[in-house]
Every structure is written in C-alpha cells, then in structure tokens.
Design an enzyme around this catalytic site. Structure first.
Site, short mmCIF file in Angstrom:
data_model
loop_
_atom_site.label_atom_id
_atom_site.label_comp_id
_atom_site.label_asym_id
_atom_site.label_seq_id
_atom_site.Cartn_x
_atom_site.Cartn_y
_atom_site.Cartn_z
N GLY A 274 0.90 -1.23 0.09
CA GLY A 274 0.03 -0.09 0.05
C GLY A 274 0.89 1.31 0.02
O GLY A 274 1.22 1.99 -1.05
N ARG A 311 -1.83 11.17 10.79
CA ARG A 311 -0.72 10.30 11.37
C ARG A 311 0.30 10.84 12.02
O ARG A 311 0.65 10.34 12.94
CB ARG A 311 0.17 10.02 9.87
CG ARG A 311 -0.76 9.14 8.88
CD ARG A 311 0.25 8.60 7.82
NE ARG A 311 0.85 7.30 8.37
CZ ARG A 311 2.27 7.40 8.66
NH1 ARG A 311 2.82 8.76 8.32
NH2 ARG A 311 2.85 6.58 9.03
N CYS A 341 -9.88 21.40 17.92
CA CYS A 341 -9.62 21.75 19.39
C CYS A 341 -9.05 20.78 20.16
O CYS A 341 -9.88 19.94 20.97
CB CYS A 341 -11.14 22.20 19.79
SG CYS A 341 -11.81 23.61 18.81
N1 LLP Z 1 -1.92 -6.32 3.83
C1 LLP Z 1 -2.57 -6.23 4.93
C2 LLP Z 1 -3.13 -7.39 5.39
C3 LLP Z 1 -2.56 -5.07 5.66
O1 LLP Z 1 -3.10 -4.84 6.96
C4 LLP Z 1 -2.06 -3.98 5.24
C5 LLP Z 1 -1.98 -2.63 6.04
C6 LLP Z 1 -1.25 -3.80 4.13
C7 LLP Z 1 -1.35 -5.05 3.27
C8 LLP Z 1 -0.61 -2.80 3.61
O2 LLP Z 1 0.43 -2.35 4.01
P1 LLP Z 1 1.60 -1.30 3.88
O3 LLP Z 1 2.16 -1.98 2.50
O4 LLP Z 1 0.75 -0.24 3.47
O5 LLP Z 1 2.43 -1.04 4.77
N2 LLP Z 1 -2.44 3.78 9.02
C9 LLP Z 1 -1.13 3.21 9.35
C10 LLP Z 1 -0.69 1.98 8.50
C11 LLP Z 1 -1.72 0.70 8.79
C12 LLP Z 1 -1.46 -0.54 7.87
C13 LLP Z 1 -2.29 -1.37 8.22
N3 LLP Z 1 -2.41 -2.54 7.31
C14 LLP Z 1 -0.18 4.38 9.07
O6 LLP Z 1 -0.60 5.44 8.74
O7 LLP Z 1 1.10 4.18 9.33
#
Ligand code: LLP
Length: 414
Positions: A274, A311, A341
C-alpha cells in the site's frame, strides 16, 4: 520525481501547486499519476519471469481514480471490506485479482465476494473458515482460501502498525495454522490455495519479512509431504518508505531475496503493498492563516488539521513540511498546527520554516493513509483530492460541503 521545485516554486509533475491551491482551495490532496505507476512498475519489474500478482492495498488510498490507474497497469487489489470491493469494481478493477484480508469478514461480505469471484480469502481464524464454508455451500461454489499465518516476529515498527506478533489479533499461529489447513482440506466448499502473512507496516529492516517467509516455506514443505499442495504465497505489504531519513529496502532487493529463498518451489507470489505505492505520490496542500507567538512556542496556524491527516497525531509520525514558494521571512522554528480543538492536533513540531500568513505549505508523504483516515471531526468537510497527469489536473474527489455533512441526520418530530 513527482514533486520538484522549478524556480523556487513547487510543482506536481508539470503543474504549479500554488495554482492548484487557488483553483481547488485548501486543504487539498494532490497526487501524481506517474509516481504511482512507477512505484507499481518496480514490483512488476522485480517479479518478471515469476508467476505473480501485486495486490495494491486499497486501504492506503482508496480513491477510485487511484484504483483505476493501478488496475490499468495490471494491479490486483487487497481489500478488507465489501466497501473496498465495491470501490474496486466501480474503478474497473478485476474482481478475479482481489484478495480479501481482515479479521472480521461478515457473511454478507463473503457472499458478495464469492458472487463476483475473488481470487482468494485470507482467512484469519477457525471460526471464519467455518462461516465461509457455510456461505460457499449455500451458493454452491468453492471458496479459494489462504490461511494468514501469524509468525510471531517483531517487525520493528510502531506498535500500532505491528501485526505479526503473537499478542496481535491478526492471523493464526503456525501450529494452529497447520491444523486449520488440514481441517480446510476436508471441507466440501473450500479450496486451499495459499498461505499468507502480513507482519506490519513501514518496515525498514527486511530481515523480519524474510524470517516470516522461512516459516511459511517450512509449512509449505510439510504440507506438500502430506499431500496438501500450496499454490501461492502472499507476503502482504509493509515495505517502508522514506519520510525523513529512513533507509527502507529497495523493492527490487526485497523481491530478489524472496525469490532466492523460494528456490525451485513451484509457487506463485502475491504481494499487498500500500504505502510503498502511494505514500510519496501525494502531498497535502495547506495554507498558513495566522502566526501566533506564545512564551513557549511559535505556532503556524494552518487550515489542515488532524481530521484531514491524522498520522502525526496518532503515531507521532514525522512528515516533511515545506513552503511551496519563496518567502522574504526569516527562517525560524514553528509548530505547525490546525484548527481542531485538541492539543494533539499538530502536523509538525519545531520545523525550521520561512513563512508568513498566506504561505502555502506542502505536507509530503501524504499519499498513503492520508485522506482515507480523514474524518469530519469538528464538522470539518473533508478535503478535495486532485490527480495530476503531466500538465493536467483532474478533480478526483470534490471537497465536501456542509450539506454533505448534514445529509442523513434528522431532528426529532415537533
Ligand atoms: N495487507 C494487509 C493485510 C494489511 O493489513 C496492510 C496494512 C497492508 C497489506 C498494506 O501495508 P503497507 O504496504 O501499506 O505497509 N494507518 C497506518 C498503517 C496501517 C497499515 C494497516 N495494514 C499508518 O498510517 O502508518
């Protein structure tokens, strides 16, 4: 590079960010098509010659224009809800290239996913497997299944985004996963196709990823000896990006190491990236409204807040903040804060910036987990999103109106 300075003015591809802010207002998310495409291409290039599917994790940035662009480049999708599945379909994505992750898949979500023929369910518990069997039996179809393994490795990232430790709610411990796979094999409407894991996000060290892979490979070999043939390994997402000075592994190096570890096993590879596809393909533009000096701090009060980009407030994440143009002001240290706020409402602290009221700032690294995590807290309409393609700008999500926010609410009868 998607975001570069030309004569001291920040451009998104070939479009001046100040002009975008004038046209679409602030706060406003701006994405680069080229940056997203080339990040995906890195995965495809590294996987050449090996059966694979790169399933972009929709949660990172789910705008249908983003999904459309990636689908056109051959991406599949990793989803965690039926809502994300409907987005993929609306964007023209192929449901046959969708993997469905997440610890709570409701029966209605399973039903829809089976009806459109997704590629795989990444099952996270025994209870889920039994429900999936029942739903698939009702529909008289086979549900393709992978079991998500929790390898109990420390991903070395922020505790909120670590997912591969025994204490986390995700996946099934290796022994239990073996039992689950044996059980799955006996179920009439379950087709065991793969094993998967996802140990966390923003990973800078690839050794925990490779440790997890070793555990999966051991399982594959043991299962093979028992006559259970695993056809694909899904290693999740998690590769980190550079927000400041982090040194994440190059996608090519990571994938080369994975391919090497596979040896001559006949396994297709699936990834669910992602952040590494979209984080640095986006900025959030925000305007400085007021400057405020107190005994303790100098505050730059801007029109974006934690509701737009959470974030920094949620994970104490550091993201680069820069003026989009030159200024006569002396550089000094500012706390960049928004209108919400809450004292936790900050975007950056102690940033050396040359700014004045009206300065336009770009918050970098905002393409992933930015807009998607935004909310209407303080009854703030969510920001506009714009996709840049060369010298064209496309409005891919309109700024919300107050009317949008009140829709669906009702006063009590008189
Ligand atoms: N696959 C699964 C099963 C996941 O839970 C996630 C992310 C991904 C793939 C993708 O991971 P990436 O390649 O994006 O690291 N909101 C948080 C990140 C939460 C990620 C949750 N799962 C942040 O802003 O750092």
């Amino acid at each position: 590079m998607a975001f570069t300075y030309r004569k001291q003015h920040l451009f998104a591809e070939d479009v001046d960010c100040e002009a975008l802010a004038q046209q679409y207002g602030t706060p406003c998310y701006v994405y680069s098509r080229k940056a997203m495409e080339s990040a995906l291409e890195e995965y495809h290039k590294a996987l050449k010659g090996c059966e694979h599917l790169v399933c972009y994790a929709v949660k990172a940035n789910s705008n249908i224009a983003v999904l459309d662009i990636l689908a056109r480049c051959g991406a599949g999708f990793d989803i965690v809800s039926v809502g994300e599945l409907e987005r993929v379909i609306a964007a023209g994505g192929d449901p046959g290239k969708v993997v469905f992750s997440g610890v709570v898949k409701r029966p209605d979500e399973m039903r829809r996913a089976l009806q459109v023929g997704i590629r795989c369910f990444n099952v996270e518990s025994e209870a889920e497997l039994e429900v999936l069997q029942a739903v698939a039996a009702q529909l008289q179809v086979q549900a393709p299944v992978s079991v998500r393994v929790n390898p109990d490795v420390d991903a070395g990232t922020h505790p909120y985004i670590s997912t591969g430790l025994r204490e986390n709610k995700f996946g099934v411990a290796t022994d239990a996963a073996m039992a689950l796979l044996r059980r799955a094999k006996t179920l009439s409407n379950i087709d065991v196709t793969g094993l998967d894991c996802h140990i966390g996000s923003q990973l800078i060290d690839m050794s925990p990823l490779l440790d997890a892979l070793q555990q999966l490979l051991l399982m594959v070999d043991t299962l093979e000896a028992e006559g259970i043939h695993i056809r694909h390994l899904d290693l999740g997402g998690g590769i980190g990006v550079r927000y400041r000075d982090e040194q994440p592994p190059a996608v090519a190096d990571y994938i080369a190491a994975v391919r090497e570890a596979l040896g001559d096993r006949d396994l297709a590879l699936v990834f669910e990236p992602g952040r590494s596809i979209v984080a640095n393909a986006g900025v959030l533009l925000t305007r400085v409204h007021y400057l405020k000096e107190t005994d303790a701090h100098s505050f730059a009060l801007v029109d974006a807040a934690m509701n737009d980009f959470i974030r920094p407030a949620l994970y104490q994440a550091w993201v680069d903040i820069q003026p989009t143009g030159p200024s006569d002001a002396e550089p000094r240290l500012w706390n960049v804060v928004g209108p919400v706020c809450e004292t936790g409402d900050f975007l950056g602290k102690d940033r050396e910036l040359a700014i004045a009221p009206d300065t336009l700032l770009a918050i970098h690294g905002a393409g992933a987990y930015g807009f998607v995590m935004s909310s209407n807290y303080n009854t703030r309409p969510r920001a506009a999103e714009v996709m840049i393609d060369g010298d064209s700008a496309h409005l891919i999500r309109e700024r919300e109106t107050i009317e949008d926010l009140l829709r669906g609410e009702h006063r009590l009868p008189q």
